[in-house]
Design a protein around this motif. Sequence first.
Motif, PDB file in Angstrom:
ATOM      1  N   SER A 346       0.888  -1.172   0.034  1.00  0.00           N
ATOM      2  CA  SER A 346       0.017   0.126   0.006  1.00  0.00           C
ATOM      3  C   SER A 346       0.664   1.427  -0.057  1.00  0.00           C
ATOM      4  CB  SER A 346      -0.976  -0.019   1.173  1.00  0.00           C
ATOM      5  OG  SER A 346      -1.191   1.150   1.842  1.00  0.00           O
ATOM      6  N   HIS A 347       1.965   1.147   0.687  1.00  0.00           N
ATOM      7  CA  HIS A 347       3.040   2.245   0.727  1.00  0.00           C
ATOM      8  C   HIS A 347       3.791   2.344  -0.483  1.00  0.00           C
ATOM      9  CE1 HIS A 347       1.887   3.043   4.884  1.00  0.00           C
ATOM     10  NE2 HIS A 347       2.656   4.640   4.495  1.00  0.00           N
ATOM     11  N   ARG A 350       2.862   2.200  -4.348  1.00  0.00           N
ATOM     12  CA  ARG A 350       2.172   3.479  -4.910  1.00  0.00           C
ATOM     13  C   ARG A 350       3.197   4.759  -5.352  1.00  0.00           C
ATOM     14  NH1 ARG A 350      -3.325   4.094  -4.333  1.00  0.00           N
ATOM     15  NH2 ARG A 350      -2.752   6.299  -3.344  1.00  0.00           N
ATOM     16  N   ARG A 354       3.157   7.497  -8.361  1.00  0.00           N
ATOM     17  CA  ARG A 354       2.834   8.795  -7.950  1.00  0.00           C
ATOM     18  C   ARG A 354       3.884   9.684  -8.886  1.00  0.00           C
ATOM     19  NH1 ARG A 354       1.511   8.001  -2.949  1.00  0.00           N
ATOM     20  NH2 ARG A 354       3.674   8.564  -2.259  1.00  0.00           N
ATOM     21  N   ASP A 357       3.265   9.359 -12.576  1.00  0.00           N
ATOM     22  CA  ASP A 357       2.060  10.185 -13.121  1.00  0.00           C
ATOM     23  C   ASP A 357       2.425  11.547 -12.873  1.00  0.00           C
ATOM     24  OD1 ASP A 357      -0.736   9.952 -13.933  1.00  0.00           O
ATOM     25  OD2 ASP A 357      -0.810  11.159 -12.283  1.00  0.00           O
ATOM     26  N   GLN A 387      -2.204   5.070 -13.386  1.00  0.00           N
ATOM     27  CA  GLN A 387      -3.486   5.242 -12.721  1.00  0.00           C
ATOM     28  C   GLN A 387      -4.194   4.040 -12.481  1.00  0.00           C
ATOM     29  OE1 GLN A 387      -5.712   8.580 -14.365  1.00  0.00           O
ATOM     30  NE2 GLN A 387      -3.678   9.836 -14.050  1.00  0.00           N
TER      31      GLN A 387
ATOM     32  N   ASP B  15       8.305  12.893  -4.208  1.00  0.00           N
ATOM     33  CA  ASP B  15       7.123  13.312  -3.807  1.00  0.00           C
ATOM     34  C   ASP B  15       7.366  14.947  -2.955  1.00  0.00           C
ATOM     35  OD1 ASP B  15       5.396  11.142  -4.117  1.00  0.00           O
ATOM     36  OD2 ASP B  15       5.598  10.291  -2.182  1.00  0.00           O
ATOM     37  N   THR B  96      -0.126  10.851   3.241  1.00  0.00           N
ATOM     38  CA  THR B  96       0.637   9.710   3.307  1.00  0.00           C
ATOM     39  C   THR B  96      -0.051   8.539   2.275  1.00  0.00           C
ATOM     40  OG1 THR B  96       1.022   7.453   4.477  1.00  0.00           O
ATOM     41  CG2 THR B  96      -1.241   8.559   4.865  1.00  0.00           C
ATOM     42  N   SER B  97       0.731   7.526   1.916  1.00  0.00           N
ATOM     43  CA  SER B  97       0.358   6.521   0.660  1.00  0.00           C
ATOM     44  C   SER B  97      -0.836   5.657   1.340  1.00  0.00           C
ATOM     45  CB  SER B  97       1.310   5.759   0.304  1.00  0.00           C
ATOM     46  OG  SER B  97       2.084   6.610  -0.695  1.00  0.00           O
ATOM     47  N   SER B  98      -0.679   5.248   2.924  1.00  0.00           N
ATOM     48  CA  SER B  98      -1.247   4.461   3.525  1.00  0.00           C
ATOM     49  C   SER B  98      -2.820   4.785   3.555  1.00  0.00           C
ATOM     50  CB  SER B  98      -0.678   3.988   4.759  1.00  0.00           C
ATOM     51  OG  SER B  98      -1.649   3.420   5.596  1.00  0.00           O
ATOM     52  N   LYS B  99      -3.688   3.848   3.468  1.00  0.00           N
ATOM     53  CA  LYS B  99      -5.075   4.123   3.879  1.00  0.00           C
ATOM     54  C   LYS B  99      -5.476   2.981   4.822  1.00  0.00           C
ATOM     55  CE  LYS B  99      -7.917   2.345   0.156  1.00  0.00           C
ATOM     56  NZ  LYS B  99      -9.019   2.625  -0.592  1.00  0.00           N
ATOM     57  N   ARG B 117      -4.843  10.951   1.921  1.00  0.00           N
ATOM     58  CA  ARG B 117      -4.183   9.758   1.373  1.00  0.00           C
ATOM     59  C   ARG B 117      -3.777  10.163  -0.175  1.00  0.00           C
ATOM     60  NH1 ARG B 117      -5.541   4.694  -1.752  1.00  0.00           N
ATOM     61  NH2 ARG B 117      -3.843   3.187  -1.171  1.00  0.00           N
ATOM     62  N   LYS B 118      -2.112  10.368  -0.431  1.00  0.00           N
ATOM     63  CA  LYS B 118      -1.914  10.737  -1.516  1.00  0.00           C
ATOM     64  C   LYS B 118      -2.289   9.862  -2.740  1.00  0.00           C
ATOM     65  CE  LYS B 118       2.310  10.880   0.386  1.00  0.00           C
ATOM     66  NZ  LYS B 118       3.817  10.949   0.491  1.00  0.00           N
ATOM     67  N   PRO B 119      -3.233  10.551  -3.815  1.00  0.00           N
ATOM     68  CA  PRO B 119      -3.636   9.554  -4.889  1.00  0.00           C
ATOM     69  C   PRO B 119      -2.560   9.353  -6.007  1.00  0.00           C
ATOM     70  CG  PRO B 119      -4.893  11.832  -4.615  1.00  0.00           C
ATOM     71  CD  PRO B 119      -3.511  11.816  -3.781  1.00  0.00           C
ATOM     72  N   VAL B 120      -2.663   8.374  -6.740  1.00  0.00           N
ATOM     73  CA  VAL B 120      -1.550   8.006  -7.685  1.00  0.00           C
ATOM     74  C   VAL B 120      -1.731   9.275  -8.823  1.00  0.00           C
ATOM     75  CG1 VAL B 120      -0.987   6.662  -9.696  1.00  0.00           C
ATOM     76  CG2 VAL B 120      -1.315   5.630  -7.128  1.00  0.00           C
ATOM     77  N   ASP B 121      -2.975   9.398  -9.159  1.00  0.00           N
ATOM     78  CA  ASP B 121      -3.464  10.299 -10.074  1.00  0.00           C
ATOM     79  C   ASP B 121      -2.781  12.048  -9.834  1.00  0.00           C
ATOM     80  OD1 ASP B 121      -4.622  12.162 -11.851  1.00  0.00           O
ATOM     81  OD2 ASP B 121      -6.493  10.864 -12.256  1.00  0.00           O
ATOM     82  N   PHE B 122      -2.152  12.295 -10.765  1.00  0.00           N
ATOM     83  CA  PHE B 122      -1.520  13.521 -10.019  1.00  0.00           C
ATOM     84  C   PHE B 122      -2.649  14.834  -9.995  1.00  0.00           C
ATOM     85  CE2 PHE B 122       0.815  17.806 -10.694  1.00  0.00           C
ATOM     86  CZ  PHE B 122       1.629  17.605  -9.598  1.00  0.00           C
TER      87      PHE B 122
END
Lengths: 554, 145
Positions: A346-347, A350, A354, A357, A387, B15, B96-99, B117-122
């Motif tokens: 999860s960390h 991803r 990011r 993207d 994505q 990041d 954070t990346s974690s949910k 939570r930081k999304p992947v989609d910018f």
Amino acid sequence: MRQEVASRRISLDFRLLFESAPGRYLVLDPELRIVAVSDAYLKSTMTRRDEILGRGIFEAFPDNPDDPAATGAANLRRSLQRVLRDHVPDAMAVQKYDIARPQSEGGGFEERYWSPVNSPVIDSGRLVYIIHRVDDVTEFVRLKRLADQPKALNEQMHTRLGPLEAEVYQRAHEIQDANARLQRITEELRQSEEMRRRLVESAKEYAIFMLDTEGRVKTWNAGAQKIKGYHAQEIIGEHFSKFYPPQDVERGKPSDELRIAVAQGQYEEDGWRIRKDGSRFWANVLITCLRDADGNPIGFSKITRDLTDRKRAEDAIAELNRTLQHRNAQLEAANKELEAFSYSVSHDLRAPLRTVDGFSQALLEDYAGKLDEEGQDHLRRVRAASQRMGQLIDDLLNLSRVTRAEISRERVDLSATARDVVKELRAADPLRQAEVVIADALVAEADPRLVRLMLTNLLGNAWKFTAKCPRARIEFGRRQQAGEEAYFVRDNGVGFDMAYAGKLFGAFQRLHGMDDFPGTGIGLATVQRIVHRHGGRVWAEAAVDAGATFYFSM
Amino acid sequence: MAEKTILLVEDNPDDQKLTIRALKKNHILNEVVTARDGVEALDYLFGTGAHAGRDVAVLPAVVLLDLKLPKLDGLEVLRRVRGDARTRRLPVVILTSSKEEQDLIHSYDLGANSYIRKPVDFSQFMEAVRQLGLYWLVLNEAPAA
């Protein structure tokens, strides 16, 4: 008629009849007091009724004080006591019992011989009287003495012997009866002993044998032979410590067990014992101390069962349990590892996405002028792919969470949850036109978070696969289906070929091209796991271009 | 308010750069101070180590705190920030990346003000940063230091 007979019977004078009976009878109560007497008895004993009634028998008939060898009273007392105790008739041997002569006839004692029989009178199990019947055999005894004398007297003897013979015959009968009774009792005893012996001998699963006080084998049965392997002839007389492992014999265990049996009556244990061939078996042993009437030990009975199979099964179960516990610990560790793994997925998985993207977007924004249309298209594809991978990771995490999560069941309003999910779908895609029908008051005992995830997937699919329908219609309800109450989510979208229905719920399985309908192929796998974790099942009906219906039970 | 800094606690340079870009693109012009691990973050806030002598009375407008950090992780940083009278009321936003639910719960238990939570989609990330800046730097009234 009958009444007349009955009343006549009642009017019979039993007292007169008894007193006039030709036999010599005396009736005693349990305290041995004289309560009735026949005339014949009075005559024989030279007494009067009023003299003896109400008196104790030994007071009325004392021993001859001039005969120091008199045994009459003592023997009669013993016989009467036997009757009182056993409630059975007792025939006495011919007994000398002298009778007091009345003063009118000169006083003193007259020598007499009697053959008495004492019989109980039982009423409702209680002894109420003893009938003491005698025959005067004085004449007979005298004649017997005469028989030893010169022949001349034989004549006299023969003529007077006649009436006595009948008496002797009767006595013989009574003795015969007593003998038969004794024989019957002996036979019963013998049979019961025989049964016990056969029972012990035939017991195959139990070694049953006797030891003497020293611990030497005295008897042996079939079970003992089967369990321990010795024949009776080779083990009888041997010491029972032969059955113990050498280390037990060394520490004196066999004799300790006998000591405990003597002290406490019994000794019982489960332990290893040795067969004739040296192999060992797991035995249940019970040693019981046998005693004589005075309580002195006279030996031991020993019962041994072979519990090796049971012991083996118990050991196997214990071993299995240990293995299971070990496996469980391993599984728990593996689960923890998996959790740690999911966490870093999860960390860490991803974060690079990011970057890919984010910087693709930065390129598109900052260098748009330097990139031609094709270059920009490439970058857009890079972004779309990262994505999608982000979505894939999220879905996978959800799937693993569904498996790991503890189910906490509560009353869930499925209708409200479904309306909520649809609201979100509409918000994310405000331009879509779709008719959504949700049945009211659908409730279930379920985990609210997992149910929401499941409905999000099912309604999300329906939403997605009706995207190209001019008049999209989505329905959530409940109906009787295939014999059970099932919830359903139905749409009139593109549907699918039932030939592929088997692949529907597998992870990463997709029935549509990515261009037509984007997706990760994990949604229905998640739905199935949620339904299974609630103990239900999920299935689908569909046809190409005719919509799909997903049923689930909970 | 523009003179107040934003403390970005983030060990991943990509990041860091993307977050700063998102802030700039959203016209958030506050100075961004970056700390690459939990120790650096605490040094800045308490004027120790590399930041010895800094006027600790001047607090950042908001701390953007990652959870997974070298040396001292984000939750431990949060615990110490909330445990010190000088920084007890400092707005801290977990980024954070974690949910994972346990991270969310721990963060709020320790006194986080927000959890993003930081999304992947910018594009989504841009939107998140825009709202975050609007809320914490413009709308929110921080207590006097």
